[in-house]
Design a protein around this motif. Structure first.
Motif, short mmCIF file in Angstrom:
data_model
loop_
_atom_site.label_atom_id
_atom_site.label_comp_id
_atom_site.label_asym_id
_atom_site.label_seq_id
_atom_site.Cartn_x
_atom_site.Cartn_y
_atom_site.Cartn_z
N ASN A 110 0.84 -1.20 0.00
CA ASN A 110 0.00 0.00 0.00
C ASN A 110 0.87 1.24 0.00
OD1 ASN A 110 -2.32 -1.52 0.11
ND2 ASN A 110 -2.48 -1.40 2.33
N GLY A 111 0.43 2.27 -0.74
CA GLY A 111 1.16 3.53 -0.76
C GLY A 111 0.73 4.38 -1.93
N VAL A 112 1.51 5.44 -2.19
CA VAL A 112 1.23 6.34 -3.31
C VAL A 112 2.51 6.56 -4.11
CG1 VAL A 112 -0.70 7.57 -2.23
CG2 VAL A 112 1.61 8.38 -1.83
N SER A 113 2.33 6.76 -5.39
CA SER A 113 3.42 7.14 -6.27
C SER A 113 3.34 8.65 -6.41
CB SER A 113 3.24 6.46 -7.64
OG SER A 113 4.25 6.86 -8.52
N VAL A 114 4.44 9.36 -6.16
CA VAL A 114 4.42 10.82 -6.13
C VAL A 114 5.51 11.42 -7.02
CG1 VAL A 114 3.44 10.93 -3.80
CG2 VAL A 114 5.92 10.94 -4.08
N ARG A 115 5.31 12.68 -7.39
CA ARG A 115 6.28 13.45 -8.18
C ARG A 115 6.43 14.80 -7.47
NH1 ARG A 115 4.44 12.61 -13.41
NH2 ARG A 115 6.18 11.20 -13.69
N SER A 116 7.64 15.34 -7.44
CA SER A 116 7.88 16.61 -6.75
C SER A 116 8.23 17.71 -7.75
CB SER A 116 9.02 16.47 -5.74
OG SER A 116 10.22 16.20 -6.43
N THR A 117 8.22 18.94 -7.26
CA THR A 117 8.67 20.06 -8.09
C THR A 117 10.17 20.21 -7.94
OG1 THR A 117 8.11 21.57 -6.28
CG2 THR A 117 6.53 21.41 -8.09
N ILE A 118 10.79 20.70 -9.01
CA ILE A 118 12.23 20.98 -9.02
C ILE A 118 12.43 22.35 -9.66
CG2 ILE A 118 13.00 18.59 -9.08
CD1 ILE A 118 13.33 18.91 -12.13
N ILE A 119 13.53 23.01 -9.33
CA ILE A 119 13.86 24.29 -9.95
C ILE A 119 14.94 24.04 -10.98
CG2 ILE A 119 14.86 26.57 -9.61
CD1 ILE A 119 13.55 26.68 -6.93
N GLY A 120 14.70 24.52 -12.20
CA GLY A 120 15.67 24.39 -13.29
C GLY A 120 15.87 25.73 -13.96
N LYS A 121 16.58 25.73 -15.06
CA LYS A 121 16.86 26.97 -15.79
C LYS A 121 15.58 27.62 -16.32
CE LYS A 121 21.44 25.54 -17.19
NZ LYS A 121 22.33 25.21 -18.30
N ALA A 122 14.58 26.82 -16.66
CA ALA A 122 13.34 27.36 -17.22
C ALA A 122 12.30 27.68 -16.15
CB ALA A 122 12.76 26.37 -18.22
N GLY A 123 12.62 27.50 -14.89
CA GLY A 123 11.68 27.79 -13.82
C GLY A 123 11.40 26.55 -12.99
N VAL A 124 10.25 26.54 -12.36
CA VAL A 124 9.83 25.42 -11.53
C VAL A 124 9.05 24.44 -12.41
CG1 VAL A 124 8.47 24.73 -9.52
CG2 VAL A 124 9.71 26.90 -9.49
N ASN A 125 9.42 23.17 -12.35
CA ASN A 125 8.76 22.13 -13.14
C ASN A 125 8.53 20.90 -12.28
OD1 ASN A 125 8.76 23.32 -15.85
ND2 ASN A 125 10.98 23.24 -15.62
N TRP A 126 7.71 19.98 -12.79
CA TRP A 126 7.55 18.70 -12.14
C TRP A 126 8.71 17.80 -12.53
CZ3 TRP A 126 4.38 18.52 -8.30
CH2 TRP A 126 3.24 19.32 -8.28
N ALA A 127 9.27 17.07 -11.59
CA ALA A 127 10.35 16.13 -11.86
C ALA A 127 9.83 15.03 -12.79
CB ALA A 127 10.86 15.52 -10.56
N ARG A 128 10.69 14.50 -13.61
CA ARG A 128 10.29 13.41 -14.51
C ARG A 128 10.08 12.11 -13.76
NH1 ARG A 128 14.15 14.15 -19.81
NH2 ARG A 128 13.37 16.23 -20.34
N LYS A 129 10.91 11.85 -12.79
CA LYS A 129 10.83 10.58 -12.06
C LYS A 129 9.82 10.67 -10.92
CE LYS A 129 15.49 9.12 -13.09
NZ LYS A 129 16.74 8.60 -12.56
N THR A 130 9.24 9.52 -10.64
CA THR A 130 8.33 9.42 -9.49
C THR A 130 8.98 8.50 -8.46
OG1 THR A 130 7.18 7.50 -10.42
CG2 THR A 130 6.27 9.67 -10.94
N TRP A 131 8.48 8.55 -7.25
CA TRP A 131 8.94 7.61 -6.23
C TRP A 131 7.74 7.16 -5.43
CZ3 TRP A 131 9.74 12.81 -5.77
CH2 TRP A 131 9.35 13.42 -4.59
N PHE A 132 7.93 6.10 -4.66
CA PHE A 132 6.85 5.44 -3.94
C PHE A 132 6.95 5.74 -2.46
CE2 PHE A 132 5.09 1.57 -1.88
CZ PHE A 132 3.80 1.64 -2.40
#
Length: 98
Positions: A55-77
């Motif tokens: 049981n759990g959730v798969s999540v994605r976080s925000t990251i700061i890059g050259k183009a601004g704040v984006n969602w990370a490509r990878k997910t984690w559990f």
């Protein structure tokens, strides 16, 4: 700096923690543009994505890059029951942004 279009609350997000049933697509945030978590899949009994495993959730976080704040490509559990995951959000200062 740009923010993702699907990041509710903009730069001045100030919601407080309130428990909500976990669902795919939800965004949980701390104040400011980073430290946002998007729930990609809820893998618990009663949810469409549940595969009979842990049981759990798969999540994605925000990251700061050259183009601004984006969602990370990878997910984690994040493993745990719904109440354990909500407690984790509360302990770490996240609030629902949906």
């Amino acid at each position: 700096m740009k923010l993702p279009k699907d990041l509710p609350g903009g730069w001045k997000f100030k919601n407080t923690f309130a428990p909500k049933p976990l669902e795919s697509g939800q965004v949980w945030r701390k104040t400011g543009p980073i430290d946002a978590i998007k729930i990609v899949r809820v893998m618990m009994p009663g949810h469409q994505e549940h595969d009979g495993g842990a049981n759990g959730v798969s999540v994605r976080s925000t990251i700061i890059g050259k183009a601004g704040v984006n969602w990370a490509r990878k997910t984690w559990f994040w493993m745990g029951t719904e109440s354990q995951i909500l407690e984790r959000f509360k302990e770490h200062g996240y609030a629902p942004a949906f």
